[in-house]
Design an enzyme around this catalytic site. Structure first.
Site, mmCIF file in Angstrom:
data_model
loop_
_atom_site.group_PDB
_atom_site.id
_atom_site.type_symbol
_atom_site.label_atom_id
_atom_site.label_comp_id
_atom_site.label_asym_id
_atom_site.label_seq_id
_atom_site.Cartn_x
_atom_site.Cartn_y
_atom_site.Cartn_z
ATOM 1 N N HIS A 94 -30.544 14.197 66.537
ATOM 2 C CA HIS A 94 -29.828 15.059 65.601
ATOM 3 C C HIS A 94 -29.906 16.527 65.998
ATOM 4 C CE1 HIS A 94 -29.235 12.203 61.964
ATOM 5 N NE2 HIS A 94 -29.233 11.531 63.101
ATOM 6 N N HIS A 262 -30.077 2.885 68.094
ATOM 7 C CA HIS A 262 -30.394 1.903 67.066
ATOM 8 C C HIS A 262 -31.233 0.741 67.586
ATOM 9 C CE1 HIS A 262 -26.646 3.311 64.571
ATOM 10 N NE2 HIS A 262 -27.621 4.204 64.615
#
Length: 717
Positions: A94, A262
């Site tokens: 992020h 993920h």
């Protein structure tokens, strides 16, 4: 005396009782994006060199401490499955994922995740905990490691600790010390505002406005629940393709990064999001900068709420494997809701052994989940092909992801010359805009003599040097004069570079380069310097413009044409040029370019004044050329700009006549990019300094200093 209970201090701009001075005039030109270049907020002092501190860093010891931290679970924020890897990777992802190619802003290069608004974006919920977990390491190594580097290193080490062979890592990101004012994140007035309403970032058939990359205010990339929160994997795939392309990623890199991100860790939504407190910037003072605190329920470990989604994507969320594709492709998935009410997918008839274990109790098996973005990798035909290949070839997936992760986390660092450390990969990658080393041992005086005798005009020399250097962006350190890419596609054909004139000048420089053993890049800058020296001498000042040699010449094979298209100037107020009319005013476009070039308001002012009188306007335009001595480096622009013997009369949307008050005779013409230096109170203050009778020499010296800064902006060695 004051009455009891009355406030004893004057209310400053940081209180609710006061607005900033310019809040009364919201349409006035805001120079704040240039004032952030000030160093007063930096506690390290002007003599501090991060590169010098890095040389003292014990990288091996730092990595060991980082690996130890990853498995040292803390009671105040326990690690999932005893490993903080997923949390650290999300923090690094992020941090880097806010980068966008259109203006090079965002990204991991400054450690901006520590400050508003990014530290309080909904998508960054609980990443404040990750940074607090890192604080003991930052405290120990101090100035030898920036927060910007530490956050990316944490994510990279996390992957290594879980079994991925990473591609490499570079130190060299320097911290900022206050929120960035230059980055446009969107015009929405609420977090996660859906498209279509007032201030929407979308228009037409879901066309995302430039330079934005994320789909919503407060998100890093796409909405994991679907477009505007409505599950539809194929529509989400369209959003992903646009968003990742604006982060400089192709389809294969998009699939790799989504799947690789993920493969480890989990999402947290096992509770009620209404129980969470405010984000860090709005949190009470006793929370000490932490946000999203849950004082109503347990709120940590298996009961934490972050995104609202709940569950891991893979069977073994603390190890690097191909489990993501095994579950995604081998099971059918149905839409459901998390305990927090978020849309997500769960597998149908999953085998018990394929379920991940609970983060706190390994005897409990939990249902894995997929987001709308994950299902998009299965439903979109192109993404599906790539996913199938990765599924069948884990080694290829790992290699592709490792390179994509390196690109994601280093894209905004600029060329390889800025890299530092033992893990910098030797391989040159085209997205790094490689430039070969240039010759340094040549006879500069001989080169200067040939340039002077070449027949090129002062305007030709100065303009070509400016056009070559102006592409530099301090945001992602791309562009600039080094490499002489102005002679390659796409730059040689850009309208703003006046291709016919440019080709004529480059032909002269290439001949001189071959004769003297100097790079074209150096020749271009040296020519510009000569032009300025000649113009200054004509004004009575015998000066020498500083010159640094060693620029190299890139070749077309080193240049990704599509990647460089985003550097094309659509406006350049320094040359009084607009490619076309825009919604944004010319003066606002000038400020944006100035900020990207790393210039201050004062430097912008002095450069404008000099460029105008040197006659460097696009196409030879006379707008803003307030002098009878064009080609002479003088302060005439400012003298005449501030002269009250003249009136300014509009003649069009962006054109004005400068008229003598007594005779009403038109003396000069101008644009908004000229008038603003007499209109804006701050810029006029600078203009008046340079218009003074005793500052003629100061003007010349300041112009040369600002010019040299622009010419050398991309010389990182």
């Amino acid at each position: 005396m004051t009455s009891k209970g009355m406030c004893p201090v004057a209310h400053g701009a940081n209180t609710e009782a006061s607005e900033t001075p310019m809040a009364w005039w919201p349409k006035a030109l805001n120079l704040d994006i240039l004032h952030q270049q000030d160093t007063k907020t930096n506690p390290m002092g002007s003599s501090f060199s991060y590169r010098d501190e890095l040389k003292k860093l014990d990288v091996g010891a730092l990595k060991k401490d980082m690996k130890d931290l990853l498995t040292n679970s803390q009671d105040w924020w326990p690690a999932d499955w005893g490993h903080y890897g997923g949390l650290m990777i999300r923090m690094a992802w992020h941090s880097a994922g806010s980068y966008r190619i259109a203006d090079g802003r965002g990204g991991a290069g400054t450690g901006n995740q520590r400050f508003a608004p990014i530290n309080s974006w909904p998508d960054n919920a609980n990443l404040d905990k990750a940074r607090r977990l890192l604080w003991p390491i930052k405290k120990k190594y101090g100035n030898k490691i920036s927060w910007a580097d530490l956050m990316i290193l944490a994510g990279t080490i996390a992957y290594e600790s879980m079994g991925l062979k990473t591609f490499g890592f570079s130190f060299g990101r320097e911290d900022i010390w206050h929120p960035e004012k230059d980055i446009y994140w969107g015009s929405e007035k609420e977090w996660l505002q859906k498209s279509g309403g007032k201030g929407s970032r979308y228009s037409g058939e879901r066309e995302l406005s430039n330079p934005l990359a994320a789909v919503m205010m407060g998100l890093i990339y796409v909405n994991p629940e679907g477009v505007d929160g409505k599950p539809d994997p194929l529509k989400t795939a369209q959003d992903m393709r646009v968003t990742f392309a604006r982060m400089a990623m192709n389809d294969e890199e998009t699939v790799a990064l989504t799947a690789g991100g993920h493969t480890v860790g989990k999402a947290h939504g096992n509770g009620n999001a209404a129980n969470l407190g405010p984000a860090p910037e709005a949190a009470p003072i006793d929370e000490q900068g932490l946000g999203w605190m849950n004082h109503k329920t347990r709120g940590i470990g298996r009961d934490a709420v972050t995104s609202g989604l709940e569950g891991a994507w893979t069977t073994h969320p603390t190890q690097w494997d191909n489990g993501y594709f095994n579950l995604l492709l081998n099971y059918d998935w149905k839409l459901t809701e998390s305990p927090a009410g978020a849309h997500q997918y769960e597998p149908i008839n999953i085998k018990e052994e394929d379920k991940p274990v609970d983060v706190e109790d390994a005897s409990i098996r939990c249902m894995p989940m997929m987001t709308d973005a994950d299902i998009a990798l299965k439903m979109d035909p192109e993404y599906r092909k790539i996913s199938e290949r990765f599924s069948k070839d884990q080694a290829y997936f790992s290699e592709t992801f490792a390179k994509a992760w390196f690109k994601l986390t280093h894209r905004d660092m600029g060329p390889k010359a800025r890299y530092f450390g033992p893990d910098v990969p030797k391989e040159e990658l085209i997205w790094q805009d490689p430039i070969p080393s240039g010759p340094k041992s040549y006879d500069i005086d001989a080169v200067k003599a040939k340039i002077k005798a070449s027949g090129l005009s002062m305007s030709d020399m100065v303009t070509t040097a400016w056009d070559s250097a102006r592409t530099f962006r301090g945001s992602d350190k791309r562009g600039g004069a080094n490499g002489a890419r102005i002679r390659l596609a796409p730059q040689k054909d850009w309208m703003g570079n006046e291709p016919e004139r440019l080709a004529r000048v480059l032909a002269v420089y290439e001949k001189i380069g071959k004769e003297c053993g100097i790079s074209i890049a150096d020749t271009i800058i040296l020519g510009g310097n000569i032009g300025i020296e000649q113009a200054a001498k004509a004004g009575g000042f015998d000066v020498k413009v500083p010159f640094t040699s060693g620029r190299g010449d890139a070749i077309q094979a080193m240049t990704d044409v599509e990647s460089f298209e985003v550097l094309e100037p659509l406006a350049d107020g320094f040359r009084n040029w607009l490619k076309e009319s825009y919604v944004v005013t010319p003066e606002e476009l000038l400020l944006d370019r100035t900020q990207l070039m790393g210039l201050t308001a004062q430097e912008m002012t002095v450069l404008i004044g000099g460029m105008r009188v040197l006659g460097t306007n696009y196409g030879g335009s006379k707008q803003g050329v307030f002098t009878e001595k064009e080609g002479v480096l003088s302060n005439d622009f400012f003298v005449n700009l501030t002269d009250m013997n003249y009136l300014w009369k509009p003649t069009g949307q962006n054109s004005y006549d400068i008229v003598e008050r007594n005779t009403e005779k038109t003396k000069w013409t101008a644009t908004r990019a000229d008038l603003v230096f007499g209109s804006n109170s701050i810029l006029r203050a600078y203009a008046e300094v340079y218009a003074q009778d005793d500052n003629k020499e100061k003007f010349v010296n300041d112009f040369i200093a600002a010019w040299t800064k622009v010419m050398n902006a991309d010389l990182f060695n």
